[in-house]
Design a protein around this motif. Structure first.
Motif, PDB file in Angstrom:
ATOM      1  N   ALA A 156       0.834  -1.207   0.000  1.00  0.00           N
ATOM      2  CA  ALA A 156       0.000   0.000   0.000  1.00  0.00           C
ATOM      3  C   ALA A 156       0.868   1.255   0.000  1.00  0.00           C
ATOM      4  O   ALA A 156       0.569   2.228  -0.701  1.00  0.00           O
ATOM      5  CB  ALA A 156      -0.943  -0.018   1.199  1.00  0.00           C
ATOM      6  N   PHE A 157       1.946   1.243   0.779  1.00  0.00           N
ATOM      7  CA  PHE A 157       2.859   2.377   0.840  1.00  0.00           C
ATOM      8  C   PHE A 157       3.485   2.638  -0.531  1.00  0.00           C
ATOM      9  O   PHE A 157       3.522   3.771  -1.006  1.00  0.00           O
ATOM     10  CB  PHE A 157       3.943   2.130   1.887  1.00  0.00           C
ATOM     11  CG  PHE A 157       4.932   3.249   2.015  1.00  0.00           C
ATOM     12  CD1 PHE A 157       4.615   4.389   2.741  1.00  0.00           C
ATOM     13  CD2 PHE A 157       6.172   3.173   1.411  1.00  0.00           C
ATOM     14  CE1 PHE A 157       5.526   5.438   2.863  1.00  0.00           C
ATOM     15  CE2 PHE A 157       7.088   4.195   1.530  1.00  0.00           C
ATOM     16  CZ  PHE A 157       6.758   5.344   2.258  1.00  0.00           C
ATOM     17  N   GLU A 188       1.358   4.448  -3.035  1.00  0.00           N
ATOM     18  CA  GLU A 188       1.165   5.890  -2.876  1.00  0.00           C
ATOM     19  C   GLU A 188       2.114   6.637  -3.810  1.00  0.00           C
ATOM     20  O   GLU A 188       3.171   6.114  -4.172  1.00  0.00           O
ATOM     21  CB  GLU A 188       1.432   6.295  -1.418  1.00  0.00           C
ATOM     22  CG  GLU A 188       0.458   5.699  -0.438  1.00  0.00           C
ATOM     23  CD  GLU A 188       0.880   5.913   1.008  1.00  0.00           C
ATOM     24  OE1 GLU A 188       1.941   6.545   1.268  1.00  0.00           O
ATOM     25  OE2 GLU A 188       0.152   5.425   1.889  1.00  0.00           O
ATOM     26  N   PRO A 189       1.770   7.871  -4.182  1.00  0.00           N
ATOM     27  CA  PRO A 189       2.603   8.603  -5.153  1.00  0.00           C
ATOM     28  C   PRO A 189       3.841   9.268  -4.540  1.00  0.00           C
ATOM     29  O   PRO A 189       3.906  10.477  -4.376  1.00  0.00           O
ATOM     30  CB  PRO A 189       1.643   9.637  -5.727  1.00  0.00           C
ATOM     31  CG  PRO A 189       0.677   9.880  -4.623  1.00  0.00           C
ATOM     32  CD  PRO A 189       0.526   8.572  -3.904  1.00  0.00           C
ATOM     33  N   HIS A 190       4.816   8.455  -4.193  1.00  0.00           N
ATOM     34  CA  HIS A 190       6.113   8.965  -3.738  1.00  0.00           C
ATOM     35  C   HIS A 190       7.037   9.078  -4.948  1.00  0.00           C
ATOM     36  O   HIS A 190       6.944   8.277  -5.874  1.00  0.00           O
ATOM     37  CB  HIS A 190       6.763   7.981  -2.754  1.00  0.00           C
ATOM     38  CG  HIS A 190       5.925   7.677  -1.572  1.00  0.00           C
ATOM     39  ND1 HIS A 190       5.773   8.547  -0.513  1.00  0.00           N
ATOM     40  CD2 HIS A 190       5.170   6.596  -1.267  1.00  0.00           C
ATOM     41  CE1 HIS A 190       4.979   8.018   0.380  1.00  0.00           C
ATOM     42  NE2 HIS A 190       4.587   6.842  -0.047  1.00  0.00           N
ATOM     43  N   ARG A 238      -0.749  10.310 -11.842  1.00  0.00           N
ATOM     44  CA  ARG A 238      -0.431   9.911 -10.460  1.00  0.00           C
ATOM     45  C   ARG A 238       0.337  11.014  -9.728  1.00  0.00           C
ATOM     46  O   ARG A 238       0.138  11.248  -8.547  1.00  0.00           O
ATOM     47  CB  ARG A 238       0.385   8.608 -10.530  1.00  0.00           C
ATOM     48  CG  ARG A 238       1.015   8.121  -9.265  1.00  0.00           C
ATOM     49  CD  ARG A 238       1.763   6.813  -9.581  1.00  0.00           C
ATOM     50  NE  ARG A 238       2.706   6.405  -8.584  1.00  0.00           N
ATOM     51  CZ  ARG A 238       2.427   5.597  -7.559  1.00  0.00           C
ATOM     52  NH1 ARG A 238       1.218   5.119  -7.414  1.00  0.00           N
ATOM     53  NH2 ARG A 238       3.361   5.268  -6.701  1.00  0.00           N
TER      54      ARG A 238
END
Length: 139
Positions: free
Chosen positions: A11-12, A15-17, A102
């Protein structure tokens, strides 16, 4: 160290990192560069890049890479996924748009993808096989 569960790290990573990929190279330290990427839990990491660049040449030669994403403020978190490249293929407009949206949102992402997909644009797929993660919010 407090690690993430499989579901938490997937899930991490979804995310849009801004990610940092690392790929080995002969006679030098590994190449490590920031990159936008796509990922859905349980799927492949998707990179949008161009052919005939240092990054592409090294990825093709190594056949694998690692991707790290992180939170840069406390409580710190990171996840690193590493694995083999499963495909290097021309990127479709839909794939490029999904990655751009994203990071930039709908309007800017559509415009960015429309302006930046070229005949040299490729999609590199990696299947995560090994993970490292830490989540200091669990302490």
């Amino acid at each position: 160290m407090p690690t993430m569960t499989t579901a938490e790290r997937q899930a991490f990573l979804a995310e849009p990192h801004v990610g940092v990929i690392a790929v080995e190279r002969p006679d030098r330290a590994p190449l490590a560069v920031p990159i936008w990427y796509g990922y859905e839990p349980g799927g492949e990491v998707l990179l949008w890049t161009e052919t005939d660049t240092v990054k592409h040449d090294l990825l093709k030669a190594a056949g694998r890479f690692a991707l790290t994403a992180q939170v840069e403020q406390a409580p710190y978190k990171y996840a690193t996924a590493e694995g083999p490249i499963t495909a290097i293929e021309p990127i479709t407009a839909d794939q490029a748009t999904a990655i751009a949206v994203r990071y930039l949102g709908e309007e800017e992402g559509l415009a960015f993808a429309a302006q930046n997909v070229t005949p040299r644009s490729i999609l590199i797929r990696m299947r995560p096989q090994k993970w490292l993660s830490t989540d200091y919010s669990k302490e």
